[in-house]
Write an enzyme that holds these catalytic residues in place. Structure first.
Site, PDB file in Angstrom:
ATOM      1  N   GLU A 175      29.728 -12.577  -9.884  1.00 18.53           N
ATOM      2  CA  GLU A 175      29.161 -13.898 -10.182  1.00 18.53           C
ATOM      3  C   GLU A 175      27.854 -14.094  -9.441  1.00 18.53           C
ATOM      4  O   GLU A 175      27.539 -13.392  -8.493  1.00 18.53           O
ATOM      5  CB  GLU A 175      30.144 -15.011  -9.822  1.00 18.53           C
ATOM      6  CG  GLU A 175      30.948 -14.806  -8.554  1.00 18.53           C
ATOM      7  CD  GLU A 175      30.155 -14.682  -7.299  1.00 18.53           C
ATOM      8  OE1 GLU A 175      29.176 -15.429  -7.141  1.00 18.53           O
ATOM      9  OE2 GLU A 175      30.505 -13.851  -6.445  1.00 18.53           O
ATOM     10  N   GLU A 318      28.938 -11.371  -6.003  1.00 21.07           N
ATOM     11  CA  GLU A 318      28.254 -10.531  -6.995  1.00 21.07           C
ATOM     12  C   GLU A 318      29.167  -9.471  -7.615  1.00 21.07           C
ATOM     13  O   GLU A 318      28.806  -8.849  -8.598  1.00 21.07           O
ATOM     14  CB  GLU A 318      27.035  -9.814  -6.392  1.00 21.07           C
ATOM     15  CG  GLU A 318      25.963 -10.704  -5.835  1.00 21.07           C
ATOM     16  CD  GLU A 318      24.788  -9.918  -5.273  1.00 21.07           C
ATOM     17  OE1 GLU A 318      24.794  -8.665  -5.338  1.00 21.07           O
ATOM     18  OE2 GLU A 318      23.854 -10.553  -4.744  1.00 21.07           O
TER      19      GLU A 318
END
Length: 356
Positions: A175, A318
């Site tokens: 994300e 991430e």
């Protein structure tokens, strides 16, 4: 709930017990004492049950990075301005972010999907499934409309379906979005009843005053919105984020295609709680990659009944922890495919003479 989302949820089956049993039996025939490879063995058995193949192989793995902005940033909950989402998005698309480095090392692709970045962004490698230009400020009212939350969930599932067509059989949740630990904390609290003081962490590195403010903002968002703990879509609508909803869709989509889905850290954990609430069967397809240093993650893992593979004090997000865990998944699969059995090697199995 719209029909497409209902169909997605209904398509998730239980893991294949026959394949899992076959994997377990094969492990016991390998040239080692039974169970001596510990969690690698339980991982191999789970992967077999998920895929329906006793010796699975994942030639193509994809980190699905869902990107979106958060209106709650106007409350000063992050050490970084909201503009960093867009800036980091281009860095990631150019291959310069930590997840790019770690995914390359693990032999995985990185797919970046815009579901709600608050800017018009364009790049040849970007998948555009934008639902809206970021969420509204959840401290003042609902983050989004219910139809938008459903659309974001489906965007994640549809991105998975496209990747499966391209050959991906294993997914990592990633994300990108300034403010998303605040929204994730609110989602976790709303779904579990845990107190913000236990769940809210420092995110991008806010100081003690910033942490106090962040806890107060989450408390206010929960009070203002009164999300229904028994309705995950209501929780995502009122205090969630577009990328959190999309990650829930990634998890549901992976489960529907009998693909393992490796959870990254705290934000992925919030999405996993939502996915499990929507489709309890999806929990069997989740693998916890690491124990994030973000304060609430350990509580989330306990709620999910998952044990992390790694403890590295990471909190970047991430998909970075997920990418690192791919090496262990590859190791478990290689043990199943490449290690000799007692019969193959002519080694005594401890029950008598050497087997030939």
């Amino acid at each position: 709930m719209n029909d497409k989302l209902r169909q997605l949820i209904d398509s998730i089956a239980q893991p294949d017990g026959v394949a899992a049993s076959a994997a377990s039996a094969h492990l016991d025939q390998l040239t080692k004492p039974p169970g001596s490879l510990g969690k690698l063995e339980s991982l191999a058995i789970q992967l077999a049950g998920i895929t329906g193949v006793d010796k699975p192989e994942f030639d193509r793995k994809t980190v699905m990075v869902m990107a979106a902005d958060h209106g709650v940033c106007e409350e000063g909950v992050s050490a970084f301005p909201a503009e960093v989402t867009q800036q980091m998005l281009y860095n990631m698309l150019s291959g310069g972010a930590a997840i790019n480095v770690l995914a390359r090392h693990a032999g995985a692709d990185v797919q970046v999907v815009d579901v709600g970045v608050n800017a018009d962004v364009s790049h040849p490698s970007l998948v555009n499934r934008k639902v809206r230009m970021g969420t509204s400020n959840m401290a003042k009212g609902p983050a989004m409309l219910r139809t938008e939350a459903e659309q974001a969930v489906l965007a994640g599932a549809e991105a998975v379906a496209e990747a499966v067509k391209g050959g991906t059989r294993l997914f990592v949740t990633g994300e990108l979005g300034i403010g998303n630990t605040t929204a994730s904390a609110a989602v976790v609290c709303a779904l579990t009843g845990l107190e913000p003081e236990v769940i809210v962490g420092r995110g991008t590195g806010v100081d003690s005053a910033g942490l106090t403010r962040k806890i107060a903002v989450v408390c206010r968002a929960l009070d203002v919105n009164q999300a229904d703990a028994n309705d995950a879509l209501d929780v995502l609508t009122k205090v969630g984020g577009l990328e959190i909803a999309a990650l829930a869709g990634v998890i549901l989509g992976a489960a529907a295609h009998r693909c393992p889905v490796v959870l990254d850290g705290f934000i992925s954990g919030a999405a996993a709680l939502a996915a499990r609430a929507l489709a309890p069967a999806s929990a069997a397809y989740m693998l916890a990659s690491h124990a994030s240093d973000e304060r609430g993650h350990s509580a989330v893992l306990r709620q999910l009944k998952l044990e992390p593979m790694l403890h590295l004090d990471m909190r970047l997000g991430e998909g970075t922890g997920g990418a690192l865990s791919l090496h262990l998944i590859d190791a478990a699969c290689r043990i199943m495919r490449e290690m000799a059995t007692f019969a193959d090697a002519g080694v005594s199995d401890g029950q008598g003479a050497a087997q030939r």
